[in-house]
Each structure stands twice: as C-alpha cells, then as structure tokens.
Scaffold this active site. Structure first.
Site, PDB file in Angstrom:
ATOM      1  N   ASP A  58     -12.339   6.629   3.815  1.00 14.23           N
ATOM      2  CA  ASP A  58     -11.101   6.441   4.589  1.00 14.23           C
ATOM      3  C   ASP A  58     -10.634   4.980   4.542  1.00 14.23           C
ATOM      4  O   ASP A  58      -9.526   4.673   4.984  1.00 14.23           O
ATOM      5  CB  ASP A  58     -11.338   6.887   6.041  1.00 14.23           C
ATOM      6  CG  ASP A  58     -10.028   7.154   6.785  1.00 14.23           C
ATOM      7  OD1 ASP A  58      -8.973   7.175   6.124  1.00 14.23           O
ATOM      8  OD2 ASP A  58     -10.081   7.332   8.008  1.00 14.23           O
ATOM      9  N   GLU A  84      -9.500   3.416   2.080  1.00 13.99           N
ATOM     10  CA  GLU A  84      -9.010   3.559   0.705  1.00 13.99           C
ATOM     11  C   GLU A  84      -7.899   2.572   0.363  1.00 13.99           C
ATOM     12  O   GLU A  84      -7.737   2.178  -0.782  1.00 13.99           O
ATOM     13  CB  GLU A  84      -8.507   5.003   0.486  1.00 13.99           C
ATOM     14  CG  GLU A  84      -7.079   5.312   0.960  1.00 13.99           C
ATOM     15  CD  GLU A  84      -6.853   5.124   2.461  1.00 13.99           C
ATOM     16  OE1 GLU A  84      -7.845   5.208   3.208  1.00 13.99           O
ATOM     17  OE2 GLU A  84      -5.703   4.880   2.867  1.00 13.99           O
ATOM     18  N   LYS A  95       0.856  -1.203   0.000  1.00 15.73           N
ATOM     19  CA  LYS A  95       0.000   0.000   0.000  1.00 15.73           C
ATOM     20  C   LYS A  95       0.887   1.246   0.000  1.00 15.73           C
ATOM     21  O   LYS A  95       1.733   1.424   0.872  1.00 15.73           O
ATOM     22  CB  LYS A  95      -0.908  -0.002   1.239  1.00 15.73           C
ATOM     23  CG  LYS A  95      -1.683   1.307   1.463  1.00 15.73           C
ATOM     24  CD  LYS A  95      -2.653   1.209   2.645  1.00 15.73           C
ATOM     25  CE  LYS A  95      -3.247   2.574   3.010  1.00 15.73           C
ATOM     26  NZ  LYS A  95      -4.173   2.521   4.160  1.00 15.73           N
ATOM     27  N   ARG A 134      -7.479  -0.576   0.937  1.00 19.19           N
ATOM     28  CA  ARG A 134      -7.926  -1.852   0.379  1.00 19.19           C
ATOM     29  C   ARG A 134      -8.378  -1.702  -1.072  1.00 19.19           C
ATOM     30  O   ARG A 134      -8.324  -2.650  -1.841  1.00 19.19           O
ATOM     31  CB  ARG A 134      -9.035  -2.437   1.267  1.00 19.19           C
ATOM     32  CG  ARG A 134     -10.269  -1.602   1.340  1.00 19.19           C
ATOM     33  CD  ARG A 134     -11.123  -1.947   2.540  1.00 19.19           C
ATOM     34  NE  ARG A 134     -10.496  -1.561   3.804  1.00 19.19           N
ATOM     35  CZ  ARG A 134     -11.047  -1.776   4.999  1.00 19.19           C
ATOM     36  NH1 ARG A 134     -12.215  -2.371   5.096  1.00 19.19           N
ATOM     37  NH2 ARG A 134     -10.405  -1.395   6.094  1.00 19.19           N
ATOM     38  N   ASP A 156      -2.997  10.290   3.503  1.00 17.98           N
ATOM     39  CA  ASP A 156      -4.363   9.837   3.736  1.00 17.98           C
ATOM     40  C   ASP A 156      -5.102  10.843   4.615  1.00 17.98           C
ATOM     41  O   ASP A 156      -4.983  10.817   5.844  1.00 17.98           O
ATOM     42  CB  ASP A 156      -4.332   8.446   4.405  1.00 17.98           C
ATOM     43  CG  ASP A 156      -5.740   7.869   4.584  1.00 17.98           C
ATOM     44  OD1 ASP A 156      -6.704   8.459   4.050  1.00 17.98           O
ATOM     45  OD2 ASP A 156      -5.857   6.817   5.256  1.00 17.98           O
ATOM     46  N   ASP A 197       1.407   6.504   5.555  1.00 16.67           N
ATOM     47  CA  ASP A 197       0.465   5.545   4.988  1.00 16.67           C
ATOM     48  C   ASP A 197       1.002   4.887   3.710  1.00 16.67           C
ATOM     49  O   ASP A 197       0.332   4.065   3.109  1.00 16.67           O
ATOM     50  CB  ASP A 197      -0.880   6.235   4.721  1.00 16.67           C
ATOM     51  CG  ASP A 197      -2.056   5.282   4.879  1.00 16.67           C
ATOM     52  OD1 ASP A 197      -1.888   4.250   5.557  1.00 16.67           O
ATOM     53  OD2 ASP A 197      -3.127   5.563   4.309  1.00 16.67           O
ATOM     54  N   LYS A 205     -10.541  12.399   8.305  1.00 14.65           N
ATOM     55  CA  LYS A 205      -9.941  12.110   9.603  1.00 14.65           C
ATOM     56  C   LYS A 205      -9.964  13.365  10.476  1.00 14.65           C
ATOM     57  O   LYS A 205      -9.996  14.488   9.960  1.00 14.65           O
ATOM     58  CB  LYS A 205      -8.481  11.677   9.409  1.00 14.65           C
ATOM     59  CG  LYS A 205      -8.308  10.314   8.769  1.00 14.65           C
ATOM     60  CD  LYS A 205      -6.852   9.917   8.698  1.00 14.65           C
ATOM     61  CE  LYS A 205      -6.659   8.575   8.033  1.00 14.65           C
ATOM     62  NZ  LYS A 205      -7.252   7.440   8.769  1.00 14.65           N
TER      63      LYS A 205
END
Ligand code: BES
Ligand code: ZN
Ligand code: ZN
Length: 490
Positions: free
Chosen positions: A335, A337, A253, A339, A258, A276, A265
């Site tokens: 959020d 995202e 990833k 996956r 993010d 991230d 968030k």
C-alpha cells in the site's frame, strides 16, 4: 451554470453593472468614489453586503456584497465569485460589468482581486455531470457570461483567473473520472490530446514494456498486477523564446486506483481511492495553464501512472525490487506504492530531463490528513531558496503549505537489512516523513527538490465556500505560480 465565461469589453451595450460593496462602506463612505451608487445599494431593504449577497435588480445595476472591507482579500474574492456565479446564471445575466467604485480604494491589488474573483467564477461554474444517465434530471447550461471592468488591472487579473480555473477544472474532471474509465492509458491519451492542442507542448509515453526494459522496477511492480498496465507520461513545455535558463520539473503521483494491493485497504479506506491520481492530474492542469499562458520557461510534467491491484501477477510484501537508478527496495507494504512509482519518475527526471529544480506532488499518506487535515498540504524542502519559492507560490495562490522536517535520521530510518531501502518502516511512525525520506534517495543531491503531500487537500469530503465536495484541483495554481516566479512576476 453557463456554457462558458469570458472577459469582454466594458464598452459593450446591454451590460448590467455589478457593484461590489463592502459592509462598512455604509458607515464610512469617504473612500468610495460613487456615493450615490452606495446610497442606492443600501436602500434595498435587508441588503447588508454580506459575502456573495446579491441585491435585487435595479435600473442602475445589481449590488454584490463582499463582506467586511478589512477582510477583503483574494480568498474572500474567490469565494464570492464561486458563490455568485450560480445565482447570476439563475437570473440569466449574460453580460456584467464589475464596478469597483463602491469599494474602499485603500491598498487594493486589483489584478490579484480580479484573478481570484474569476477563479471563483470558473470554479463555481463547474459541475460533474459527465456521467449522468437516463435517470438524471437534465439541467441545461445557459449560454455565455461575459464579464468586464473599467479597471484594466482587474480585467487582466480576470483573464488569468478564468484561464487557471479552466486548467483546475481539467484536473477536477480527470480526478472525478472513475477508475474503470480513467486507466493509465486514459491518462496518456488525455495528455497526448492536451499536447496536440498546444503548440510548444509535446508528449511522450514510456509504455509498460519500455519501462521494464529501462529497469523501472517501481512502476513495473506496482502496476503489473492490473490488466490496465502502467505507463509514464512525459509532457514537455518548450517556449519559443525562454526568458530564463531554469528548467522546472513537475512530477505527479498518478495511481488511477489504489486498492492497497496485497496489503489491502479496508472497504472504508478504499472508497475514494480514484483520487489517488490527483497529484498527476494537478500536474496535467498546471501544464495546461503554463502552456496556455505561454510562460517563457521550460517546464516538464512527469506522470507515473499505474493501478495498484491484486492478482497472481501482483507484487507482494517481502518482494525485493530494483529501481531505475539501481537502488534495491524491500517491499514491506504494497500500500506504500506511490513512492515506488514516484521514485522511478524522479530518478528518470534527474538523469534524462536534467531540470534545475523538481517538485513532486502526491496523495502520498493518510498520515498527512491526520496531521494537517484539509486546511493545507504538507511540504518538504531542505533547499532554503527553493523552499522559500514554494512558500511564496503557496501564499500567492492561496494554496497553503506547512513545512515538515527531513533529516539524515529520517533517511536512515528507511534502510533495509536485506536490500538498500524499505518502502515503509514496519515501526509505524512518521509516515508522511517516511514517504519524503524514501523519495529523497532518488533525487540527485545537487538539484533543488520539494515534495508536497496533498492527501488532505486534493479532494474534500464536504464542501466549503469555494468548492463542493469532491476534487479541488489543488496544486494547479501553486505550480503555475512557481513557474511564473522564475520570470520575476510573483
Ligand atoms: N493513497 C494512499 C494515501 C492516502 C490515504 C491518500 C488517504 C488519500 C487519503 C497511499 O498509497 C497509502 O496507502 N499510504 C499508506 C502508507 C503506509 C502503508 C506506509 C498510508 O498512508 O497508510
Ligand atoms: Zn497505497
Ligand atoms: Zn496511494
């Protein structure tokens, strides 16, 4: 801090002996080869051989404590290496010979200890000063440190330890690079440069436009709200003479920032989200280590890179999107995202690269931090022998993992009324497992697959014996050892 560290010959002149000493060898020196050196060590008033304790400099050399002999393992050696390197540079040592004669000889794996010690040296010698500006006090780096040892096993271990630390430090440097600089295209440029410097390693980049045309709805939707458009980086390590037919794929990833998107968030939750991308950066580091070591096994590194932002182009909760493998997904939470970009990367990897095993690594959920903290990563793998291989690599590398469940009930929990899947079930439970369950729908059932959630381990809020606060490069060693395990070494 040294400019560089290298393994040299133990025969060179003007070398300083660095005797490793365990606490209890003072009382039971019968296993020790050089008892006179041991006597000399404990003549130094106050020297107790505690971990990373240095004696004063004598004609004969310096003594370095490693703590209790019965606790001397690779974890301990790594922390001793990491803590001592700063002190060696302060006293300006240039060439040291590690002397093992004052350690009990029983059952010690000198190659493993040498590797861990040198990993520590390389990890401890790294600092994040790339962004120091006019207001920073300059700390000049010393020259080169050469380390050697009479034991060829220990020397061989040190050579691979330094190589691995360099790869981890690439991962740490990229992880620490802020999101205004480390955009998806910066990730791609860095991967291309890595490939250019290494024969047998190649890099292709699927651009935003190409990803759209290929139907990668996950990568497109997560990344389209940002001016820094997404891309997918594919590294391919093709050794000249592979020693196995296995082809391993490492998928990481790589969300360069993010914000959470429209499911935004909180300020406290957003801070630190430059990390991230750490799964992808660990894949980058592992590919460097694998190609530097010229491991005779084919390995792919796949980095879906995107920035999760808000704008009038951004995706939103309630959108339904179509993924690379034609599965449709109802977005309940922008959020979740990671996956979505990983799902496209996994489906693409299965269809186009046809690996014989896949591992994905991701800062996927806050839930895994709540469950396991920074002590270990969570991992999922329903294939018995591949799961064992992951666990063995984790033990060998001291990057610890803990197994989590992934059952049909979890996979069903991700089904949607209006599309095939939900990216997150609004019943807020088992988030880390939901992430794994979602991803499982994008991997061919006949390919062994493992998922590792490193949200708690890839960066530390406060430092420990080995790392200062910040990125750890977690996963580089584990993935390297996993690749090496197919060659019958681990
Ligand atoms: N990047 C985060 C996960 C994360 C949290 C990493 C804390 C490191 C530290 C991920 O994209 C995320 O936001 N996950 C959500 C998932 C939820 C919305 C289903 C989470 O964990 O809350
Ligand atoms: Zn998120
Ligand atoms: Zn994320």
């Amino acid at each position: 801090m040294y400019k560089s560290i290298a393994v040299g010959s133990p025969k060179s002149s003007r070398i300083m002996n660095l005797y490793l000493v365990a606490e209890e060898t003072r009382r039971t020196p019968e296993h020790v080869k050089d008892e006179s050196a041991l006597d000399a060590a404990f003549k130094d008033p106050g020297f107790k051989a505690e971990p990373a304790e240095l004696s004063s400099v004598t004609d004969r050399g310096i003594w370095l404590g490693v703590g209790a002999a019965k606790e001397l393992d690779t974890d301990r050696m790594r922390s001793v290496g990491s803590r001592v390197v700063k002190r060696l540079s302060r006293i300006d040592l240039k060439s040291v010979k590690i002397d093992l004669d004052c350690l009990p000889k029983k059952n010690r794996d000198e190659e493993a200890l040498g590797r861990a010690f040198a990993e520590g040296l390389g990890i401890g010698n790294w600092r994040m000063d790339m962004f120091n500006g006019a207001a920073s006090r300059k700390k000049d780096a010393r020259g080169k440190l050469t380390v050697s040892c009479d034991s060829s096993d220990f020397r061989r271990g040190m050579t691979s330890g330094l190589m691995l630390a360099e790869a981890m430090n690439l991962t740490r440097r990229m992880a620490a690079t802020p999101p205004n600089i480390c955009t998806p295209s910066h990730v791609a440029t860095t991967a291309r440069m890595l490939a250019r410097g290494s024969e047998g390693l190649s890099c292709t980049v699927i651009t935003y436009q190409q990803a759209r045309r290929l139907g990668m709805g996950g990568l497109e939707n997560v990344g389209k709200g940002s001016a820094n458009k997404p891309c997918m980086v594919i590294l391919d390590w093709k050794p000249s003479k592979p020693r196995t037919k296995e082809k391993l794929a490492l998928v990481g990833k790589s969300i360069t920032y993010d914000t959470g998107g429209y499911s935004m968030k909180s300020p406290a939750g957003m801070k630190g989200m430059k990390y991230d991308k750490n799964g992808g950066m660990a894949v980058l580091g592992a590919m460097k280590a694998i190609s530097d070591a010229k491991l005779p096994i084919r390995v792919f590194g796949v980095l879906p890179a995107a920035e999760n932002m808000v704008s009038s182009d951004a995706y939103r909760p309630d959108d339904i999107i179509r993924m690379y493998n034609d599965i449709t997904v109802e977005v309940t939470n922008t959020d979740a995202e990671g996956r979505l970009v990983l799902a496209d990367a996994l489906a693409y990897t299965c269809r186009k690269l046809k690996p014989t095993a896949i591992i994905d690594i991701a800062t996927l959920t806050g839930g895994v931090v709540v469950a396991l903290g920074h002590f270990c990563a969570g991992y999922w793998c329903e294939n018995g022998s591949f799961g064992k291989r992951i666990e063995q690599a984790a033990v060998h590398s001291d990057e610890k993992v803990w197994k989590m469940p992934l059952w049909e009930a979890h996979r069903d929990f991700m089904r949607s009324e209006h599309a095939d899947l939900l990216n997150s079930n609004p019943k807020r439970s088992a988030h880390p497992i939901q992430g794994a369950a979602f991803l499982s729908h994008f991997v061919d059932a006949d390919i062994p697959w493992g998922h590792i959630d490193i949200a708690g381990t890839s960066a530390l809020d406060s430092g420990n014996d080995v790392f200062p606060a910040g990125p750890t490069g977690w996963g580089v060693r584990l993935m390297f050892d996993l690749a090496e395990s197919y060659l019958g070494k681990t």
